[in-house]
Write an enzyme that holds these catalytic residues in place. Structure first.
Site, PDB file in Angstrom:
ATOM      1  N   GLU A 290       0.833  -1.225   0.110  1.00 56.95           N
ATOM      2  CA  GLU A 290       0.067   0.024   0.153  1.00 56.95           C
ATOM      3  C   GLU A 290       1.001   1.331  -0.021  1.00 56.95           C
ATOM      4  O   GLU A 290       1.570   1.618   1.000  1.00 56.95           O
ATOM      5  CB  GLU A 290      -0.769   0.016   1.235  1.00 56.95           C
ATOM      6  CG  GLU A 290      -1.771  -1.233   1.439  1.00 56.95           C
ATOM      7  CD  GLU A 290      -3.081  -1.174   0.404  1.00 56.95           C
ATOM      8  OE1 GLU A 290      -2.964  -0.039  -0.328  1.00 56.95           O
ATOM      9  OE2 GLU A 290      -3.948  -1.886   0.492  1.00 56.95           O
TER      10      GLU A 290
ATOM     11  N   CYS B  99      -2.352   9.293   2.144  1.00 60.96           N
ATOM     12  CA  CYS B  99      -2.050   8.460   0.989  1.00 60.96           C
ATOM     13  C   CYS B  99      -2.937   9.065   0.016  1.00 60.96           C
ATOM     14  O   CYS B  99      -2.656   9.077  -1.258  1.00 60.96           O
ATOM     15  CB  CYS B  99      -1.874   7.104   0.912  1.00 60.96           C
ATOM     16  SG  CYS B  99      -3.264   6.229   1.672  1.00 60.96           S
TER      17      CYS B  99
HETATM   18  P1  NAD Z   1       8.245   5.176   4.754  1.00 57.91           P
HETATM   19  O1  NAD Z   1       8.476   4.558   3.544  1.00 57.91           O
HETATM   20  O2  NAD Z   1       9.295   6.204   4.951  1.00 57.91           O
HETATM   21  O3  NAD Z   1       8.117   4.087   5.802  1.00 57.91           O
HETATM   22  C1  NAD Z   1       6.941   3.357   5.963  1.00 57.91           C
HETATM   23  C2  NAD Z   1       7.461   2.184   6.737  1.00 57.91           C
HETATM   24  O4  NAD Z   1       8.323   1.306   6.100  1.00 57.91           O
HETATM   25  C3  NAD Z   1       7.955   2.427   8.134  1.00 57.91           C
HETATM   26  O5  NAD Z   1       7.661   1.663   9.211  1.00 57.91           O
HETATM   27  C4  NAD Z   1       9.430   2.293   7.952  1.00 57.91           C
HETATM   28  O6  NAD Z   1      10.096   2.205   9.286  1.00 57.91           O
HETATM   29  C5  NAD Z   1       9.421   1.105   7.121  1.00 57.91           C
HETATM   30  N1  NAD Z   1      10.630   0.853   6.348  1.00 57.91           N
HETATM   31  C6  NAD Z   1      11.348   1.623   5.536  1.00 57.91           C
HETATM   32  N2  NAD Z   1      12.479   0.866   4.850  1.00 57.91           N
HETATM   33  C7  NAD Z   1      12.203  -0.275   5.563  1.00 57.91           C
HETATM   34  C8  NAD Z   1      13.151  -1.538   5.252  1.00 57.91           C
HETATM   35  N3  NAD Z   1      14.186  -1.596   4.466  1.00 57.91           N
HETATM   36  N4  NAD Z   1      12.705  -2.588   5.820  1.00 57.91           N
HETATM   37  C9  NAD Z   1      11.547  -2.996   6.680  1.00 57.91           C
HETATM   38  N5  NAD Z   1      10.744  -1.674   6.749  1.00 57.91           N
HETATM   39  C10 NAD Z   1      11.146  -0.699   6.262  1.00 57.91           C
HETATM   40  O7  NAD Z   1       6.863   6.165   4.751  1.00 57.91           O
HETATM   41  P2  NAD Z   1       6.222   6.992   5.656  1.00 57.91           P
HETATM   42  O8  NAD Z   1       7.082   8.426   5.605  1.00 57.91           O
HETATM   43  O9  NAD Z   1       6.063   6.576   6.900  1.00 57.91           O
HETATM   44  O10 NAD Z   1       4.600   7.370   5.308  1.00 57.91           O
HETATM   45  C11 NAD Z   1       4.337   8.131   3.988  1.00 57.91           C
HETATM   46  C12 NAD Z   1       4.108   7.289   2.784  1.00 57.91           C
HETATM   47  O11 NAD Z   1       3.313   6.105   2.944  1.00 57.91           O
HETATM   48  C13 NAD Z   1       3.411   8.044   1.572  1.00 57.91           C
HETATM   49  O12 NAD Z   1       4.042   7.770   0.513  1.00 57.91           O
HETATM   50  C14 NAD Z   1       2.100   7.637   1.690  1.00 57.91           C
HETATM   51  O13 NAD Z   1       1.356   7.723   0.571  1.00 57.91           O
HETATM   52  C15 NAD Z   1       2.358   6.308   1.849  1.00 57.91           C
HETATM   53  N6  NAD Z   1       1.042   5.695   2.479  1.00 57.91           N
HETATM   54  C16 NAD Z   1       0.271   4.653   1.695  1.00 57.91           C
HETATM   55  C17 NAD Z   1      -0.925   4.165   2.265  1.00 57.91           C
HETATM   56  C18 NAD Z   1      -1.731   3.432   1.120  1.00 57.91           C
HETATM   57  O14 NAD Z   1      -2.775   2.764   2.126  1.00 57.91           O
HETATM   58  N7  NAD Z   1      -1.568   3.304   0.083  1.00 57.91           N
HETATM   59  C19 NAD Z   1      -1.319   4.411   3.462  1.00 57.91           C
HETATM   60  C20 NAD Z   1      -0.572   5.452   4.386  1.00 57.91           C
HETATM   61  C21 NAD Z   1       0.657   5.963   3.749  1.00 57.91           C
END
Ligand code: NAD
Length: 504
Positions: free
Chosen positions: A261, A295
């Site tokens: 997502e 998102c």
């Molecule tokens: P992010 O990608 O920085 O982090 C998201 C999660 O991924 C965090 O828990 C982070 O610690 C984890 N992560 C990152 N690298 C990883 C790895 N190598 N291994 C395991 N885990 C890892 O995103 P963010 O800044 O927290 O959130 C914003 C983003 O999320 C935006 O792009 C938004 O659109 C998206 N989002 C999408 C949805 C959806 O349902 N499509 C919902 C909410 C947020």
């Protein structure tokens, strides 16, 4: 603040107890939870080590072996109790969402309500994990499909939905017979701890302690270990496209499944025959709500040329009335961004849009006060500008004009992401064209509703770089189970399919 934290059991005397089992401090460092409204620290939290992850994972796997044999409606009863426990803590948990990620009170409480709604949904679903039955081409044979639990599911969540997205995954996974290990964002660890404790209490009372594990650790140590762990047949990851591309590749390499997502770049089309008052309200909530950090936030606006000038004027006026400030204060419509990095991304995007030929119609600057506040921003743009195709997680809305609906639909689809979309129109033809196969290419397509604020009953997710995953309602539960096709022969012969003969 301290009263709120202690009502949610977040006292500094038990830093290890959040993990589902009392664990010793690991000495791998701490993470600080900050209040984005003031920039001040709320609490310091011990990070989990890989060894702690192993312990939590082993408990979850052990519990899942028994849980998968526990009848699904009885699993549903435990989720019902979780829904009740979340109801009892709804306002406090909602206030913590406001405190830690800066959502206004209604949105903070609304997020917890979503977790409660999905618990209710899951209870009903626990009696509806239906498989199909088929007619066999062979006499005296019966064919059907059944769904079995998948195992233990890894859940990675983004900062901006720190409670609801975990619930979407975990409540459904649990009624499907799975255990869950959760790695939340380090930008919102307190909400994860509080939510986990509430649900762990219910599990413990019912003899299922540790079925839901929580690991607050770094991406480098815990995250990497988790996504490479073969005991997790499914990793459900919510976050940026960058993260999803990496996590998806690593999990695919071990032929595991992912449910991704990821980012969106959502557009609203306003046709010339639209109810413009309705459209204004839908756009304001979609673009400014959660300070543009959903998102599904509306990031692009396509206005029909006949209504564009006057409508833009009204929108600019409305933007000027948005009350920015403490998200917990009455009347505030827009709180802060999550951190300084987000403010920097906002400023860079505004500068880049201007460099590419865009015109700032209103906003465009950070707000001069403590915390991470920016102005909601409208930029007159052109669909060809590369910045318009990029998701900046901030309240920036690019405003563009169109003269023909097909052209508007083309531009709305012409981005790498495919999450949410909507059209405001009173024309049956335009609405149906937008929803048809030549219309929106997104996972969510709305008519006379903005792009954000989905209900839990539908499947949630998007196409293209948004990752293709579906969570929450409809038949999303199938992602958390394995399908088995069963054929039974109750006759005395052994006919082969396709009339094949294989006799001596
Ligand atoms: P992010 O990608 O920085 O982090 C998201 C999660 O991924 C965090 O828990 C982070 O610690 C984890 N992560 C990152 N690298 C990883 C790895 N190598 N291994 C395991 N885990 C890892 O995103 P963010 O800044 O927290 O959130 C914003 C983003 O999320 C935006 O792009 C938004 O659109 C998206 N989002 C999408 C949805 C959806 O349902 N499509 C919902 C909410 C947020």
């Amino acid at each position: 603040m301290n009263d709120l934290l202690s009502r949610l059991g977040l006292t500094s005397s038990n830093p290890g107890a959040w993990a589902g089992a009392a664990l010793p401090s690991a000495g791998v460092g701490t993470v600080v939870s900050y209040n984005p409204t003031t920039g001040e620290p709320i609490a310091e939290i011990q990070l989990a080590s890989v060894a702690q992850y192993e312990e939590i994972m082993a408990t979850a796997v052990r519990q899942q072996k028994a849980w998968q044999l526990y009848p699904a409606p009885k699993r549903g009863e435990i989720i019902r109790q979780m829904g009740e426990a979340l109801r009892a803590h709804r306002d406090d948990l909602g206030a913590l969402v406001s405190l830690e990620v800066g959502k206004i009170t209604g949105e903070g409480v609304g997020e917890v309500q979503e977790a409660i709604d999905i618990a209710d949904f899951s209870v009903g679903l626990s009696r509806q994990l239906y498989g199909l039955s088929m007619h066999s081409e062979r006499a005296n044979h019966r064919m059907y499909e059944q769904w079995h639990p998948l195992g233990t599911v890894g859940v990675i969540t983004a900062f901006n939905f720190p409670c609801a997205v975990w619930a979407w995954n975990s409540m459904i996974a649990a009624i499907c017979g799975d255990a869950v290990v959760w790695k939340p964002s380090l930008k919102a660890p307190l909400i994860a701890i509080a939510t986990h404790r509430i649900c762990e209490d219910v599990l413990a009372k019912n003899g299922w302690s540790g079925l839901f594990g929580l690991v607050i650790g770094t991406d480098k140590d815990v995250g990497e270990t988790m996504i490479r762990d073969p005991r997790l047949p499914l990793v459900s990851a919510t976050g940026s496209v960058r993260m999803g591309r990496y996590v998806g590749t690593v999990v695919a390499e071990r032929l595991g499944r992912t449910l991704l997502e990821l980012g969106g770049n959502n557009a609203i089309i306003v046709d010339k025959d639209a109810d413009l008052d309705l459209a204004l309200r839908g756009i304001l909530f979609g673009a400014v709500g959660t300070a543009g950090q959903r998102c599904t936030t509306t990031r692009r606006l396509f206005l029909h040329k006949d209504i564009s000038a006057r409508f833009t004027e009204r929108l600019v006026k409305l933007y000027g009335q948005v009350r920015i400030g403490d998200p917990m204060a009455e009347g505030t419509l827009m709180g802060p961004l999550i951190d300084e990095g987000a403010v920097r991304d906002y400023e860079l995007a505004v500068a880049e849009a201007t460099r590419q030929g865009g015109t700032v119609l209103c906003g465009g600057k950070r707000v001069d006060r403590p915390g991470h506040f920016v102005e909601p921003t409208l930029i007159a743009a052109d669909p060809a500008m590369s910045i318009v195709k990029h998701e900046t997680f901030a309240p920036i809305l690019y405003v563009m004009e169109f003269s023909d609906l097909d052209q508007a639909i083309h531009h709305q689809n012409d981005v790498p992401q495919g999450l949410s979309s909507s059209i405001f129109t009173n024309s049956f033809r335009s609405a149906e064209a937008f929803l048809s196969a030549r219309g929106s290419d997104c996972g969510i397509a709305n008519v006379n509703i903005g792009t954000s604020g989905a209900e839990i009953g539908g499947a949630f997710g998007g196409e293209k770089e948004t990752g293709g995953g579906r969570e929450s309602g409809s038949d999303s539960w199938k992602a958390y189970m394995r399908r088995q096709t069963c054929t039974l022969n109750y006759g005395a012969d052994l006919p082969l399919a396709q009339n094949l003969r294989f006799d001596l």
